[in-house]
Design an enzyme around this catalytic site. Structure first.
Site, PDB file in Angstrom:
ATOM      1  N   HIS A   1      16.308  79.853  20.769  1.00  0.00           N
ATOM      2  CA  HIS A   1      16.831  80.121  22.110  1.00  0.00           C
ATOM      3  C   HIS A   1      17.615  78.932  22.650  1.00  0.00           C
ATOM      4  O   HIS A   1      18.745  79.082  23.141  1.00  0.00           O
ATOM      5  CB  HIS A   1      15.645  80.453  23.034  1.00  0.00           C
ATOM      6  CG  HIS A   1      16.018  80.799  24.432  1.00  0.00           C
ATOM      7  ND1 HIS A   1      15.793  82.044  24.981  1.00  0.00           N
ATOM      8  CD2 HIS A   1      16.593  80.062  25.430  1.00  0.00           C
ATOM      9  CE1 HIS A   1      16.219  82.062  26.237  1.00  0.00           C
ATOM     10  NE2 HIS A   1      16.699  80.866  26.537  1.00  0.00           N
ATOM     11  N   GLU A   2      17.025  77.732  22.553  1.00  0.00           N
ATOM     12  CA  GLU A   2      17.678  76.550  23.121  1.00  0.00           C
ATOM     13  C   GLU A   2      18.899  76.126  22.303  1.00  0.00           C
ATOM     14  O   GLU A   2      19.924  75.718  22.867  1.00  0.00           O
ATOM     15  CB  GLU A   2      16.682  75.399  23.250  1.00  0.00           C
ATOM     16  CG  GLU A   2      15.519  75.676  24.173  1.00  0.00           C
ATOM     17  CD  GLU A   2      15.937  76.153  25.559  1.00  0.00           C
ATOM     18  OE1 GLU A   2      17.005  75.725  26.043  1.00  0.00           O
ATOM     19  OE2 GLU A   2      15.199  76.956  26.149  1.00  0.00           O
TER      20      GLU A   2
ATOM     21  N   CYS B   1      14.963  83.744  30.407  1.00  0.00           N
ATOM     22  CA  CYS B   1      15.845  82.582  30.404  1.00  0.00           C
ATOM     23  C   CYS B   1      15.963  82.060  31.831  1.00  0.00           C
ATOM     24  O   CYS B   1      16.160  82.845  32.770  1.00  0.00           O
ATOM     25  CB  CYS B   1      17.225  82.958  29.868  1.00  0.00           C
ATOM     26  SG  CYS B   1      18.396  81.586  29.833  1.00  0.00           S
TER      27      CYS B   1
ATOM     28  N   HIS C   1      21.892  78.196  23.129  1.00  0.00           N
ATOM     29  CA  HIS C   1      22.547  77.792  24.377  1.00  0.00           C
ATOM     30  C   HIS C   1      23.673  76.789  24.120  1.00  0.00           C
ATOM     31  O   HIS C   1      24.685  76.782  24.832  1.00  0.00           O
ATOM     32  CB  HIS C   1      21.543  77.137  25.323  1.00  0.00           C
ATOM     33  CG  HIS C   1      20.917  78.069  26.312  1.00  0.00           C
ATOM     34  ND1 HIS C   1      21.650  78.863  27.175  1.00  0.00           N
ATOM     35  CD2 HIS C   1      19.614  78.327  26.594  1.00  0.00           C
ATOM     36  CE1 HIS C   1      20.834  79.570  27.931  1.00  0.00           C
ATOM     37  NE2 HIS C   1      19.594  79.263  27.611  1.00  0.00           N
TER      38      HIS C   1
END
Length: 208
Positions: free
Chosen positions: A165-166, A123, A169
């Site tokens: 993953h994004e 990351c 966030h």
């Protein structure tokens, strides 16, 4: 008292005056708070400029995705793109294929089935480390694009990993929340020891 829109613009507009603002690191509160749904806090020109800025920062890092909270902006906006050349064996095992650039606004992913895959990932907001993260192998993503149109796409393999993953966030979740902790390692140790196509050797040696 400032409105939510004016607060967001007060954060974004100074960034637009910089070429490459820093990516905030783990410990910054923007990474741990659910981002606000985007509902027009920026005018079209500001939104376009902000997306272009995010893309520049992502390329410069370099990375395959960047979420607005990683620039300290609590909005549900992320950019994704994976055009890195990868070893064919790694690409096959990890199902890593090129992902053309696109922007997601207010994205929501849904698993397609229960099958998961485990690979090392890193990351840009936890610079210098990688760890093995279980992710759904197949997901469906609903989002709004940069033009305001609704979109829905299915992803698998490494593309599905980037999407998860994004999107995580934007809800205050960083990959270290899902990592198999015994697999965490520095980038140097990863490249020296564990950068094989699969995680089998790392799993046996590190005990995760």
């Amino acid at each position: 008292m400032p409105t939510e829109t004016s607060r967001i613009r007060d954060l974004v507009l100074p960034l637009l005056e910089t070429e490459l603002p820093p990516i905030v690191q783990l410990g910054h509160p923007a990474l741990r708070q659910p981002a606000l749904p985007y509902d027009g806090q920026l005018n079209p020109g500001e939104l376009s400029a902000f997306i272009a800025l995010m893309r520049r920062v992502m390329h410069a890092a370099p990375g395959v995705g960047l979420a607005a909270p990683q620039l300290g902006i609590p909005l549900q906006i992320a950019v994704l793109e994976d055009r890195f050349d990868a070893d064919p064996e790694i690409s096959d095992i990890r199902e890593r294929h090129p992902l053309p650039f696109f922007t997601v606004i207010n994205p929501v992913y849904t698993p397609l089935g229960t099958e998961t895959a485990e690979f090392f990932e890193g990351c840009l907001s936890f610079n210098g480390y990688q760890g093995v993260v279980p992710r759904y192998r197949f997901v469906s993503l609903k989002y709004t694009d940069a033009s305001g149109a609704s979109g829905e796409q299915n992803f698998q393999g490494w593309q599905a990993r980037i999407v998860q993953h994004e999107t995580d966030h934007l809800h205050g979740t960083v990959y270290v929340d899902k990592v198999l902790t015994r697999s965490l390692c520095s980038n140097g140790e990863y490249l020296r020891r564990w950068a094989s196509p699969s995680t089998d050797e790392a799993r046996r040696t590190l005990g995760f």
